[in-house]
Motif scaffolding. Structure first.
Motif, mmCIF file in Angstrom:
data_model
loop_
_atom_site.group_PDB
_atom_site.id
_atom_site.type_symbol
_atom_site.label_atom_id
_atom_site.label_comp_id
_atom_site.label_asym_id
_atom_site.label_seq_id
_atom_site.Cartn_x
_atom_site.Cartn_y
_atom_site.Cartn_z
ATOM 1 N N ASN A 1 72.852 82.945 38.022
ATOM 2 C CA ASN A 1 74.258 82.969 38.567
ATOM 3 C C ASN A 1 74.702 84.272 37.827
ATOM 4 O O ASN A 1 74.619 84.716 36.824
ATOM 5 N N LYS B 1 71.124 78.798 34.955
ATOM 6 C CA LYS B 1 71.471 77.597 35.272
ATOM 7 C C LYS B 1 70.296 76.597 35.711
ATOM 8 O O LYS B 1 70.573 75.679 36.380
ATOM 9 N N ASP C 1 67.964 71.987 37.115
ATOM 10 C CA ASP C 1 69.274 72.576 37.893
ATOM 11 C C ASP C 1 70.456 71.953 36.824
ATOM 12 O O ASP C 1 70.686 71.095 37.034
ATOM 13 N N THR C 2 70.836 73.030 36.318
ATOM 14 C CA THR C 2 72.308 72.452 35.419
ATOM 15 C C THR C 2 73.432 73.249 36.037
ATOM 16 O O THR C 2 74.295 73.076 35.106
ATOM 17 N N THR C 3 73.365 73.462 37.246
ATOM 18 C CA THR C 3 74.763 73.730 37.827
ATOM 19 C C THR C 3 75.978 72.724 38.013
ATOM 20 O O THR C 3 77.221 72.991 38.054
ATOM 21 N N ARG C 4 75.449 71.403 38.041
ATOM 22 C CA ARG C 4 76.469 70.483 37.944
ATOM 23 C C ARG C 4 76.733 69.717 36.675
ATOM 24 O O ARG C 4 76.076 70.258 35.634
ATOM 25 N N SER C 5 77.684 68.722 36.442
ATOM 26 C CA SER C 5 77.982 68.212 35.211
ATOM 27 C C SER C 5 76.768 67.663 34.704
ATOM 28 O O SER C 5 76.480 67.124 33.471
ATOM 29 N N ARG C 6 75.946 67.019 35.563
ATOM 30 C CA ARG C 6 74.488 66.323 35.121
ATOM 31 C C ARG C 6 73.395 67.065 35.625
ATOM 32 O O ARG C 6 73.258 67.518 36.666
ATOM 33 N N THR D 1 70.022 67.853 37.240
ATOM 34 C CA THR D 1 69.190 67.622 38.216
ATOM 35 C C THR D 1 67.556 68.201 38.096
ATOM 36 O O THR D 1 67.413 69.320 37.657
ATOM 37 N N ASP E 1 69.239 63.064 39.181
ATOM 38 C CA ASP E 1 69.879 63.277 37.904
ATOM 39 C C ASP E 1 69.941 62.030 37.076
ATOM 40 O O ASP E 1 70.556 62.368 36.060
ATOM 41 N N ASN F 1 72.585 60.975 41.843
ATOM 42 C CA ASN F 1 71.915 61.985 42.822
ATOM 43 C C ASN F 1 70.366 61.749 42.871
ATOM 44 O O ASN F 1 69.765 62.259 41.818
#
Length: 114
Positions: free
Chosen positions: A44, A53, A72-77, A79, A99, A103
């Motif tokens: 990013n 991320k 993938d760490t773009t969300r709060s948890r 994946t 996740d 998800n």
């Protein structure tokens, strides 16, 4: 007439850029006759820097088959994903992602080379 040509070139460039962004950039780590080990970072960027991320680590063999595992760490948890593909003219792909909570998913596909 020249405006039409410029418009067509602009649309072609836009489609080429969109197609290039669809495939993640795979940075080779090691390669031999058996295949290539690669890392595909999830980068990013901002105006002044770039940061990752997560990333995917995989093996791509000369026949097109391969395996991968990624985060993938773009969300709060975060994946996590895992998958593989066969090689040849008709390639089957499959993978799972999760996740650990809400998800969860399974993905599958067929790629036909002609």
């Amino acid at each position: 007439m020249s405006k039409l040509i410029l418009a067509c070139l602009g649309v072609a460039a836009w489609w080429a850029a969109a197609a290039a962004m669809a495939e993640p950039v795979k940075v080779p780590v090691d390669s031999d006759e058996k295949g290539t080990i690669y890392v595909a970072p999830n980068v990013n960027s901002t105006e002044t820097s770039a940061y990752t991320k997560g990333a995917t680590v995989g093996v791509q063999r000369p026949d097109g088959s391969g395996t991968y595992i990624g985060t993938d760490t773009t969300r709060s948890r975060p994946t996590y994903s895992l998958g593989a593909s066969t090689g040849g003219n008709v390639s089957l792909t499959g993978g799972v992602l999760s996740d650990g909570k809400n998800n969860n998913g399974v993905k599958a596909g067929v790629t036909i080379k002609y």
